[in-house]
Design a protein around this motif. Structure first.
Motif, PDB file in Angstrom:
ATOM      1  N   ARG A  64       0.823  -1.207   0.000  1.00  0.00           N
ATOM      2  CA  ARG A  64       0.000   0.000   0.000  1.00  0.00           C
ATOM      3  C   ARG A  64       0.862   1.263   0.000  1.00  0.00           C
ATOM      4  NH1 ARG A  64      -2.591  -3.657   3.035  1.00  0.00           N
ATOM      5  NH2 ARG A  64      -1.864  -2.908   5.059  1.00  0.00           N
ATOM      6  N   LEU A  92       2.617   1.149  -3.739  1.00  0.00           N
ATOM      7  CA  LEU A  92       1.734   1.010  -4.894  1.00  0.00           C
ATOM      8  C   LEU A  92       2.265   0.051  -5.958  1.00  0.00           C
ATOM      9  CD1 LEU A  92       0.783   4.776  -5.295  1.00  0.00           C
ATOM     10  CD2 LEU A  92      -0.478   3.012  -4.055  1.00  0.00           C
ATOM     11  N   ARG A 121      -0.996  20.810  -4.152  1.00  0.00           N
ATOM     12  CA  ARG A 121      -1.877  19.968  -3.328  1.00  0.00           C
ATOM     13  C   ARG A 121      -3.303  20.015  -3.865  1.00  0.00           C
ATOM     14  NH1 ARG A 121      -1.153  22.412   1.040  1.00  0.00           N
ATOM     15  NH2 ARG A 121       0.655  21.223   1.704  1.00  0.00           N
ATOM     16  N   LEU A 125      -3.374  17.788  -6.886  1.00  0.00           N
ATOM     17  CA  LEU A 125      -3.141  16.370  -6.644  1.00  0.00           C
ATOM     18  C   LEU A 125      -4.162  15.702  -5.737  1.00  0.00           C
ATOM     19  CD1 LEU A 125       0.736  16.361  -6.323  1.00  0.00           C
ATOM     20  CD2 LEU A 125      -0.647  15.367  -8.149  1.00  0.00           C
ATOM     21  N   ALA A 126      -4.810  16.443  -4.878  1.00  0.00           N
ATOM     22  CA  ALA A 126      -5.728  15.849  -3.900  1.00  0.00           C
ATOM     23  C   ALA A 126      -6.768  14.919  -4.532  1.00  0.00           C
ATOM     24  CB  ALA A 126      -6.394  16.935  -3.064  1.00  0.00           C
ATOM     25  N   PHE A 154      -6.491  13.027  -7.034  1.00  0.00           N
ATOM     26  CA  PHE A 154      -5.844  11.791  -7.456  1.00  0.00           C
ATOM     27  C   PHE A 154      -5.477  10.911  -6.264  1.00  0.00           C
ATOM     28  CE2 PHE A 154      -5.067  14.761 -10.906  1.00  0.00           C
ATOM     29  CZ  PHE A 154      -5.466  14.017 -12.001  1.00  0.00           C
ATOM     30  N   ASP A 155      -5.268  11.524  -5.117  1.00  0.00           N
ATOM     31  CA  ASP A 155      -4.883  10.791  -3.921  1.00  0.00           C
ATOM     32  C   ASP A 155      -6.073  10.396  -3.050  1.00  0.00           C
ATOM     33  OD1 ASP A 155      -2.230  10.968  -4.651  1.00  0.00           O
ATOM     34  OD2 ASP A 155      -1.829  12.728  -3.413  1.00  0.00           O
ATOM     35  N   HIS A 185      -9.095   3.983  -9.278  1.00  0.00           N
ATOM     36  CA  HIS A 185      -8.550   5.264  -8.791  1.00  0.00           C
ATOM     37  C   HIS A 185      -8.209   6.137  -9.996  1.00  0.00           C
ATOM     38  CE1 HIS A 185      -6.255   8.134  -6.515  1.00  0.00           C
ATOM     39  NE2 HIS A 185      -6.616   7.529  -5.402  1.00  0.00           N
ATOM     40  N   GLY A 239      -6.085   8.498 -10.412  1.00  0.00           N
ATOM     41  CA  GLY A 239      -4.685   8.860 -10.615  1.00  0.00           C
ATOM     42  C   GLY A 239      -3.766   7.676 -10.811  1.00  0.00           C
ATOM     43  N   ARG A 240      -4.318   6.479 -10.895  1.00  0.00           N
ATOM     44  CA  ARG A 240      -3.441   5.306 -10.998  1.00  0.00           C
ATOM     45  C   ARG A 240      -3.850   4.411 -12.115  1.00  0.00           C
ATOM     46  NH1 ARG A 240      -4.040   5.148  -4.885  1.00  0.00           N
ATOM     47  NH2 ARG A 240      -2.594   6.743  -4.358  1.00  0.00           N
TER      48      ARG A 240
END
Length: 178
Positions: free
Chosen positions: A82, A85, A159, A162-163, A165-166, A175, A177-178
């Motif tokens: 985790r 990733l 931030r 990106l928030a 994506f996180d 998800h 962002g992944r």
């Protein structure tokens, strides 16, 4: 800092696209092309810092995940998955390689008879600490053109970008962002 007087390759790139495709809004390139270029410089700085300490980026990622835990610097392989990733097969291979290098060791989890804990060795701690110090020095150089207020503003703005994506995905969906 007088940003109106500074010019970089992105300014030229955006001007060329505006001339060739005035029907499109090239404004996103002003930010994201710079982020992309900065990411390449950061990647180069990271690889250089880690190589000086005989580490690959993935090795630093695993070792630093353990180091950030504080004593006794250990996590289960699942928690390492985790934190970094990667898939379980990839993590198993990484732990094996780090254990062979003497940077981590595996031992039974006293809370779970079937489980294993991965622990940072003294050699692993020393190596990750030195690599982190080197990395932070190189990152400081990358940020040298910004004062503290500008750094904080940039961190805050990034931030915001990106928030999403996180954030945990809603209802188990993939998800974003992944």
């Amino acid at each position: 800092m007088m940003t109106e007087q500074l010019r970089d390759e992105v300014d030229d790139l955006v001007a060329a696209w505006r001339a060739e495709r005035p029907d499109l809004d090239a404004q996103p390139l002003q930010v994201l092309s710079r982020v992309s270029r900065l990411a390449r410089h950061l990647d180069r700085a990271r690889r250089t810092a880690f190589a000086r300490h005989d580490l690959e980026s993935w090795e630093f990622d695993v070792l630093s995940a353990l180091r950030r835990q504080g004593p006794p610097y250990q996590l289960s392989p699942g928690a390492l998955l985790r934190a970094t990733l990667v898939t379980s097969g990839t993590m198993t291979n990484r732990i094996d390689r780090l254990a062979t290098a003497g940077l981590v060791r595996r031992h039974p989890d006293p809370q779970d008879k079937r489980g294993v804990l991965v622990t940072l060795t003294a050699a692993g701690r020393s190596r990750v600490d030195a690599a982190l110090a080197d990395l932070l020095g190189r990152e400081e150089t990358l940020l040298a053109g910004l004062d503290q207020g500008q750094r904080q503003l940039l961190a805050d703005l990034l931030r915001v970008l990106l928030a999403p994506f996180d954030a945990p995905p809603p209802n188990g969906s993939p998800h974003p962002g992944r």
